[in-house]
Design a protein around this motif. Structure first.
Motif, short mmCIF file in Angstrom:
data_model
loop_
_atom_site.label_atom_id
_atom_site.label_comp_id
_atom_site.label_asym_id
_atom_site.label_seq_id
_atom_site.Cartn_x
_atom_site.Cartn_y
_atom_site.Cartn_z
N UNK A 1 20.59 94.17 -9.56
CA UNK A 1 21.13 92.84 -9.84
C UNK A 1 20.26 92.14 -10.88
N UNK A 2 20.92 91.66 -11.94
CA UNK A 2 20.23 90.97 -13.02
C UNK A 2 20.72 89.53 -13.08
N UNK A 3 19.82 88.58 -12.87
CA UNK A 3 20.16 87.17 -13.00
C UNK A 3 20.18 86.82 -14.49
N UNK A 4 21.35 86.45 -14.99
CA UNK A 4 21.53 86.19 -16.42
C UNK A 4 21.57 84.67 -16.63
N UNK B 1 25.80 85.94 -13.52
CA UNK B 1 25.72 84.82 -14.45
C UNK B 1 25.26 83.57 -13.70
N UNK B 2 24.13 83.04 -14.12
CA UNK B 2 23.56 81.90 -13.42
C UNK B 2 23.05 82.24 -12.03
N UNK B 3 22.73 83.50 -11.80
CA UNK B 3 22.30 83.96 -10.48
C UNK B 3 20.92 83.46 -10.10
N UNK B 4 20.59 83.62 -8.83
CA UNK B 4 19.29 83.20 -8.30
C UNK B 4 18.22 84.21 -8.68
N UNK B 5 17.28 83.84 -9.53
CA UNK B 5 16.25 84.80 -9.94
C UNK B 5 15.44 85.35 -8.77
N UNK B 6 15.22 84.52 -7.74
CA UNK B 6 14.39 84.95 -6.61
C UNK B 6 15.05 86.08 -5.83
N UNK B 7 16.36 86.19 -5.91
CA UNK B 7 17.09 87.22 -5.18
C UNK B 7 17.49 88.38 -6.07
N UNK B 8 17.12 88.35 -7.34
CA UNK B 8 17.53 89.38 -8.29
C UNK B 8 16.44 90.43 -8.49
N UNK B 9 16.86 91.60 -8.97
CA UNK B 9 15.90 92.66 -9.28
C UNK B 9 15.19 92.40 -10.60
N UNK C 1 35.12 77.02 -27.00
CA UNK C 1 33.96 76.16 -26.78
C UNK C 1 33.57 76.11 -25.33
N UNK C 2 34.14 77.01 -24.52
CA UNK C 2 33.86 77.03 -23.09
C UNK C 2 32.49 77.63 -22.80
N UNK C 3 31.80 77.13 -21.81
CA UNK C 3 30.53 77.75 -21.40
C UNK C 3 30.80 79.09 -20.72
N UNK C 4 29.76 79.86 -20.57
CA UNK C 4 29.87 81.18 -19.95
C UNK C 4 29.61 81.15 -18.44
N UNK C 5 29.61 79.99 -17.82
CA UNK C 5 29.26 79.92 -16.40
C UNK C 5 30.47 79.98 -15.47
N UNK C 6 31.65 80.26 -16.01
CA UNK C 6 32.86 80.45 -15.20
C UNK C 6 33.58 81.70 -15.69
N UNK C 7 34.46 82.23 -14.84
CA UNK C 7 35.26 83.37 -15.29
C UNK C 7 36.11 82.99 -16.50
N UNK C 8 36.70 81.79 -16.49
CA UNK C 8 37.54 81.37 -17.62
C UNK C 8 36.75 81.41 -18.92
#
Length: 254
Positions: free
Chosen positions: A65-68, A92-100, A199-206
């Motif tokens: 798991x990679x927190x991006x 995307x925007x994952x929790x770094x403490x729980x990521x590899x 112009x949408x951010x990358x923090x949602x599926x859309x």
């Protein structure tokens, strides 16, 4: 496009075989005046180098798991496809403490320090420039990746039915990413081989779909303008004309 496989890495291979010279990702930063355009071949080369770095130097493999922690940016798109190539789950925007491992931009370095594994930082400077001073505890992507190999082959075959992406509390398999992106393009009425302005951010599926996966899946390209608040209506119209936009993501650029 006649691709029969829908995982992002397979879609990129199909695009490369079909027309390596056509544009794939164009990125604007209206705060700095930066414009970067990557052809399919150039983008695929960045993906290969990043995937080699991820698999080799960072020792990441399928299921890791990679927190991006990156904004909508051409280098973020590269990392998303590199993760898919290796079989690493991009959170995307994952929790770094729980990521590899974690990949961070300059604005999220403090949060990224919580990751117990490998940490990579991107300066997000024009032309992919490096940090003037590398942040302590992080590898500088711009230093580490240019020397990586231009061809990539996974050590372990990637299962397209495995989870490949986590965003907005949802997890998608590699195959589901491409299938859903194609469905989004059809539902939105995108033309054939669209030139999408997003112009949408990358923090949602859309945001990810309009800003990367749907253009990739439909043989099109995307123009990323992640700071729409910096552009007035006349500027947006001029950019649409200059970039030959055929579809605009549903977000006002003024």
């Amino acid at each position: 496009m006649n691709a029969t496989k829908y995982a992002p890495a397979d879609l990129l291979r199909s695009a490369l075989a079909a027309d390596p010279a056509r544009p794939l990702v164009t990125f604007y930063d209206d705060a700095t005046g930066e414009r970067v355009e990557l052809s399919v071949a150039t983008f695929a080369n960045w993906v290969a180098k990043t995937a080699n770095y991820l698999q080799g130097d960072l020792a990441a493999g399928p299921g890791d798991r990679l927190a991006l922690l990156l904004p909508a940016h051409w280098q973020t798109a590269v990392w998303l496809l590199a993760c898919s190539s290796v079989g690493v789950v991009a959170e995307v925007g994952g929790d770094p403490a729980a990521a590899d491992l974690v990949v961070s931009g300059p604005d999220s370095l403090e949060a990224a320090r919580a990751c117990p594994g490998e940490r990579v930082a991107l300066a997000l400077r024009p032309m992919g420039g490096r940090f003037p001073q590398p942040p302590a505890g992080f590898a500088d992507y711009a230093v580490e990746v240019p020397g990586q190999g231009d061809r990539f082959a996974p050590f372990v075959p990637v299962d397209p039915g495995a989870v490949a992406l986590a965003v907005g509390g949802e997890e998608l398999t590699g195959t589901a990413i491409g299938e859903r992106a194609l469905a989004d393009a059809a539902a939105a009425g995108m033309p054939e081989a669209p030139r999408v302005l997003s112009g949408l951010p990358y923090d949602t599926w859309q945001g990810l779909s309009y800003g990367l996966y749907a253009p990739l899946a439909t043989g099109g390209s995307v123009v990323l303008c992640p700071r729409p608040e910096l552009m007035d209506a006349d500027g947006a119209a001029a950019r649409e004309a200059a970039e030959k936009i055929t579809f605009r993501a549903p977000l006002p650029l003024s």
